[in-house]
Write a protein that holds these residues in place. Structure first.
Motif, PDB file in Angstrom:
ATOM      1  N   ALA A 206      19.162  -6.032 -18.398  1.00  0.00           N
ATOM      2  CA  ALA A 206      20.197  -6.969 -18.840  1.00  0.00           C
ATOM      3  C   ALA A 206      20.879  -6.468 -20.112  1.00  0.00           C
ATOM      4  O   ALA A 206      21.633  -7.197 -20.732  1.00  0.00           O
ATOM      5  N   HIS A 207      20.611  -5.227 -20.498  1.00  0.00           N
ATOM      6  CA  HIS A 207      21.150  -4.710 -21.755  1.00  0.00           C
ATOM      7  C   HIS A 207      22.575  -4.196 -21.629  1.00  0.00           C
ATOM      8  O   HIS A 207      23.387  -4.402 -22.518  1.00  0.00           O
ATOM      9  N   ARG A 208      22.868  -3.511 -20.537  1.00  0.00           N
ATOM     10  CA  ARG A 208      24.200  -2.937 -20.323  1.00  0.00           C
ATOM     11  C   ARG A 208      24.655  -3.289 -18.910  1.00  0.00           C
ATOM     12  O   ARG A 208      24.627  -2.430 -18.025  1.00  0.00           O
ATOM     13  N   PRO A 209      25.041  -4.545 -18.667  1.00  0.00           N
ATOM     14  CA  PRO A 209      25.422  -4.934 -17.312  1.00  0.00           C
ATOM     15  C   PRO A 209      26.429  -3.952 -16.708  1.00  0.00           C
ATOM     16  O   PRO A 209      27.448  -3.647 -17.298  1.00  0.00           O
ATOM     17  N   GLY A 210      26.076  -3.436 -15.534  1.00  0.00           N
ATOM     18  CA  GLY A 210      26.919  -2.463 -14.855  1.00  0.00           C
ATOM     19  C   GLY A 210      26.668  -1.032 -15.292  1.00  0.00           C
ATOM     20  O   GLY A 210      26.897  -0.103 -14.533  1.00  0.00           O
ATOM     21  N   GLY A 211      26.202  -0.821 -16.509  1.00  0.00           N
ATOM     22  CA  GLY A 211      26.004   0.522 -17.020  1.00  0.00           C
ATOM     23  C   GLY A 211      24.710   1.174 -16.581  1.00  0.00           C
ATOM     24  O   GLY A 211      24.594   2.388 -16.588  1.00  0.00           O
ATOM     25  N   CYS A 212      23.738   0.393 -16.197  1.00  0.00           N
ATOM     26  CA  CYS A 212      22.438   0.938 -15.794  1.00  0.00           C
ATOM     27  C   CYS A 212      22.241   0.905 -14.278  1.00  0.00           C
ATOM     28  O   CYS A 212      21.127   1.104 -13.808  1.00  0.00           O
ATOM     29  N   GLU A 213      23.292   0.660 -13.537  1.00  0.00           N
ATOM     30  CA  GLU A 213      23.255   0.620 -12.068  1.00  0.00           C
ATOM     31  C   GLU A 213      22.140  -0.289 -11.556  1.00  0.00           C
ATOM     32  O   GLU A 213      21.318   0.096 -10.733  1.00  0.00           O
ATOM     33  N   GLN A 214      22.145  -1.537 -12.029  1.00  0.00           N
ATOM     34  CA  GLN A 214      21.124  -2.512 -11.658  1.00  0.00           C
ATOM     35  C   GLN A 214      21.073  -2.784 -10.163  1.00  0.00           C
ATOM     36  O   GLN A 214      20.078  -3.260  -9.651  1.00  0.00           O
ATOM     37  N   TRP A 215      22.134  -2.506  -9.436  1.00  0.00           N
ATOM     38  CA  TRP A 215      22.207  -2.786  -8.000  1.00  0.00           C
ATOM     39  C   TRP A 215      21.493  -1.738  -7.161  1.00  0.00           C
ATOM     40  O   TRP A 215      21.174  -1.958  -6.010  1.00  0.00           O
ATOM     41  N   SER A 216      21.217  -0.581  -7.719  1.00  0.00           N
ATOM     42  CA  SER A 216      20.662   0.549  -6.969  1.00  0.00           C
ATOM     43  C   SER A 216      19.136   0.466  -6.868  1.00  0.00           C
ATOM     44  O   SER A 216      18.468   0.178  -7.862  1.00  0.00           O
ATOM     45  N   PRO A 217      18.568   0.785  -5.699  1.00  0.00           N
ATOM     46  CA  PRO A 217      17.109   0.776  -5.585  1.00  0.00           C
ATOM     47  C   PRO A 217      16.438   1.979  -6.240  1.00  0.00           C
ATOM     48  O   PRO A 217      15.221   1.999  -6.390  1.00  0.00           O
ATOM     49  N   SER A 218      17.225   2.975  -6.675  1.00  0.00           N
ATOM     50  CA  SER A 218      16.605   4.182  -7.209  1.00  0.00           C
ATOM     51  C   SER A 218      17.128   4.660  -8.560  1.00  0.00           C
ATOM     52  O   SER A 218      16.573   5.587  -9.135  1.00  0.00           O
ATOM     53  N   ALA A 219      18.173   4.042  -9.111  1.00  0.00           N
ATOM     54  CA  ALA A 219      18.768   4.520 -10.360  1.00  0.00           C
ATOM     55  C   ALA A 219      17.959   4.160 -11.607  1.00  0.00           C
ATOM     56  O   ALA A 219      18.166   4.743 -12.660  1.00  0.00           O
ATOM     57  N   GLY A 220      17.059   3.196 -11.518  1.00  0.00           N
ATOM     58  CA  GLY A 220      16.224   2.847 -12.662  1.00  0.00           C
ATOM     59  C   GLY A 220      16.649   1.619 -13.426  1.00  0.00           C
ATOM     60  O   GLY A 220      15.989   1.228 -14.378  1.00  0.00           O
ATOM     61  N   GLY A 221      17.758   0.974 -13.029  1.00  0.00           N
ATOM     62  CA  GLY A 221      18.221  -0.242 -13.705  1.00  0.00           C
ATOM     63  C   GLY A 221      17.546  -1.502 -13.199  1.00  0.00           C
ATOM     64  O   GLY A 221      17.825  -2.597 -13.672  1.00  0.00           O
ATOM     65  N   ASN A 222      16.656  -1.352 -12.225  1.00  0.00           N
ATOM     66  CA  ASN A 222      15.839  -2.469 -11.768  1.00  0.00           C
ATOM     67  C   ASN A 222      14.487  -1.911 -11.346  1.00  0.00           C
ATOM     68  O   ASN A 222      14.294  -0.697 -11.249  1.00  0.00           O
ATOM     69  N   LEU A 223      13.546  -2.797 -11.087  1.00  0.00           N
ATOM     70  CA  LEU A 223      12.217  -2.370 -10.688  1.00  0.00           C
ATOM     71  C   LEU A 223      11.588  -3.444  -9.821  1.00  0.00           C
ATOM     72  O   LEU A 223      11.676  -4.637 -10.134  1.00  0.00           O
ATOM     73  N   ALA A 224      10.971  -3.029  -8.739  1.00  0.00           N
ATOM     74  CA  ALA A 224      10.181  -3.918  -7.886  1.00  0.00           C
ATOM     75  C   ALA A 224       8.776  -3.340  -7.829  1.00  0.00           C
ATOM     76  O   ALA A 224       8.593  -2.154  -7.569  1.00  0.00           O
ATOM     77  N   LEU A 225       7.794  -4.174  -8.094  1.00  0.00           N
ATOM     78  CA  LEU A 225       6.398  -3.752  -8.067  1.00  0.00           C
ATOM     79  C   LEU A 225       5.634  -4.608  -7.075  1.00  0.00           C
ATOM     80  O   LEU A 225       5.749  -5.841  -7.100  1.00  0.00           O
ATOM     81  N   LEU A 226       4.855  -3.991  -6.208  1.00  0.00           N
ATOM     82  CA  LEU A 226       3.956  -4.711  -5.322  1.00  0.00           C
ATOM     83  C   LEU A 226       2.577  -4.639  -5.954  1.00  0.00           C
ATOM     84  O   LEU A 226       1.972  -3.563  -6.046  1.00  0.00           O
ATOM     85  N   LEU A 227       2.106  -5.784  -6.426  1.00  0.00           N
ATOM     86  CA  LEU A 227       0.853  -5.859  -7.178  1.00  0.00           C
ATOM     87  C   LEU A 227      -0.229  -6.518  -6.337  1.00  0.00           C
ATOM     88  O   LEU A 227       0.077  -7.315  -5.446  1.00  0.00           O
ATOM     89  N   PRO A 228      -1.486  -6.226  -6.616  1.00  0.00           N
ATOM     90  CA  PRO A 228      -2.568  -6.911  -5.898  1.00  0.00           C
ATOM     91  C   PRO A 228      -2.534  -8.398  -6.242  1.00  0.00           C
ATOM     92  O   PRO A 228      -2.124  -8.781  -7.330  1.00  0.00           O
ATOM     93  N   ALA A 229      -2.974  -9.226  -5.332  1.00  0.00           N
ATOM     94  CA  ALA A 229      -2.914 -10.675  -5.555  1.00  0.00           C
ATOM     95  C   ALA A 229      -4.023 -11.180  -6.475  1.00  0.00           C
ATOM     96  O   ALA A 229      -3.899 -12.249  -7.061  1.00  0.00           O
ATOM     97  N   GLU A 230      -5.071 -10.415  -6.616  1.00  0.00           N
ATOM     98  CA  GLU A 230      -6.224 -10.853  -7.408  1.00  0.00           C
ATOM     99  C   GLU A 230      -6.205 -10.248  -8.805  1.00  0.00           C
ATOM    100  O   GLU A 230      -5.719  -9.142  -9.016  1.00  0.00           O
ATOM    101  N   GLY A 231      -6.757 -10.986  -9.773  1.00  0.00           N
ATOM    102  CA  GLY A 231      -6.945 -10.463 -11.120  1.00  0.00           C
ATOM    103  C   GLY A 231      -5.684 -10.323 -11.945  1.00  0.00           C
ATOM    104  O   GLY A 231      -5.642  -9.509 -12.870  1.00  0.00           O
ATOM    105  N   LEU A 232      -4.652 -11.090 -11.639  1.00  0.00           N
ATOM    106  CA  LEU A 232      -3.402 -10.988 -12.392  1.00  0.00           C
ATOM    107  C   LEU A 232      -3.409 -11.933 -13.586  1.00  0.00           C
ATOM    108  O   LEU A 232      -3.946 -13.037 -13.517  1.00  0.00           O
ATOM    109  N   ALA A 233      -2.808 -11.487 -14.668  1.00  0.00           N
ATOM    110  CA  ALA A 233      -2.694 -12.284 -15.897  1.00  0.00           C
ATOM    111  C   ALA A 233      -1.301 -12.052 -16.472  1.00  0.00           C
ATOM    112  O   ALA A 233      -0.642 -11.064 -16.135  1.00  0.00           O
ATOM    113  N   PRO A 234      -0.844 -12.955 -17.360  1.00  0.00           N
ATOM    114  CA  PRO A 234       0.477 -12.751 -17.959  1.00  0.00           C
ATOM    115  C   PRO A 234       0.575 -11.397 -18.668  1.00  0.00           C
ATOM    116  O   PRO A 234      -0.333 -10.988 -19.386  1.00  0.00           O
TER     117      PRO A 234
END
Length: 187
Positions: free
Chosen positions: A61-89
């Motif tokens: 959210a630092h440089r809207p449009g400048g970090c290619e937030q829409w791209s799955p590979s440019a690095g402006g966003n991130l999706a993580l699949l985490l285990p369901a157990e043992g999660l904390a804030p």
């Protein structure tokens, strides 16, 4: 089968449920992710509880449009699949402004069903993506196979506190076998 995700109303910022906003849950020792383009901490958008684990979604959210937030590979966003157990804030980065790193409201995302009338649609689970432009199904960076569609997200009912996809939609994909996830959006 597609299941709509509806606005279930306010929920605790660290609730272990599908939700938008708040604080991400992660395994012990997880550090807050940063944008690969600008190195600033990413904004936490949502967590979606899936059979394969918990999908955590972030976007710069630092440089809207400048970090290619829409791209799955440019690095402006991130999706993580985490285990369901043992999660904390996940702890906030030192000196970070919580207003920049989280959405202004924390909303539960509940599956459609009885009592769904009048609730805003936040997105969908499963089924096929409803592409706004063209099919952009990402390939898994580990096995090179097309990733499976996990969830579609809409911006939400309040433009001030909702996710921002340029008035479009986001698409989250997972490769359960490899434990990888990807996020992209179209407008």
């Amino acid at each position: 089968m597609t299941t709509l995700l509806l606005d279930g109303g306010p929920v605790a910022p660290d609730a272990p449920v599908s939700r938008t906003g708040g604080v991400p849950l992660g395994p012990a020792g997880m550090v807050w992710p940063v944008c690969r383009a600008c190195a600033g901490p990413l904004r936490f958008l949502a967590q979606i509880v899936l059979d394969a684990g918990v999908l955590a979604l972030f976007m710069c959210a630092h440089r809207p449009g400048g970090c290619e937030q829409w791209s799955p590979s440019a690095g402006g966003n991130l999706a993580l699949l985490l285990p369901a157990e043992g999660l904390a804030p996940v702890p906030l980065p030192r000196g970070a402004d919580p207003e920049v790193l989280g959405l202004g409201a924390v909303r539960a995302a509940v599956p459609s069903g009885a009592g769904a009338q009048g609730r805003a649609v936040l997105g969908s689970l499963g089924g096929e993506p409803d592409w706004l432009q063209y099919d952009e199904t990402p390939d898994c960076p580990s096995c090179a196979r097309p990733m499976g569609f996990a969830a579609g997200l809409r911006e939400g009912p309040d433009p001030v506190t909702a996710m921002n996809f340029g008035s479009g939609q986001a698409y989250a994909h997972v490769c359960g076998g490899c434990g990888r996830a990807a996020l992209l959006w179209q407008c």
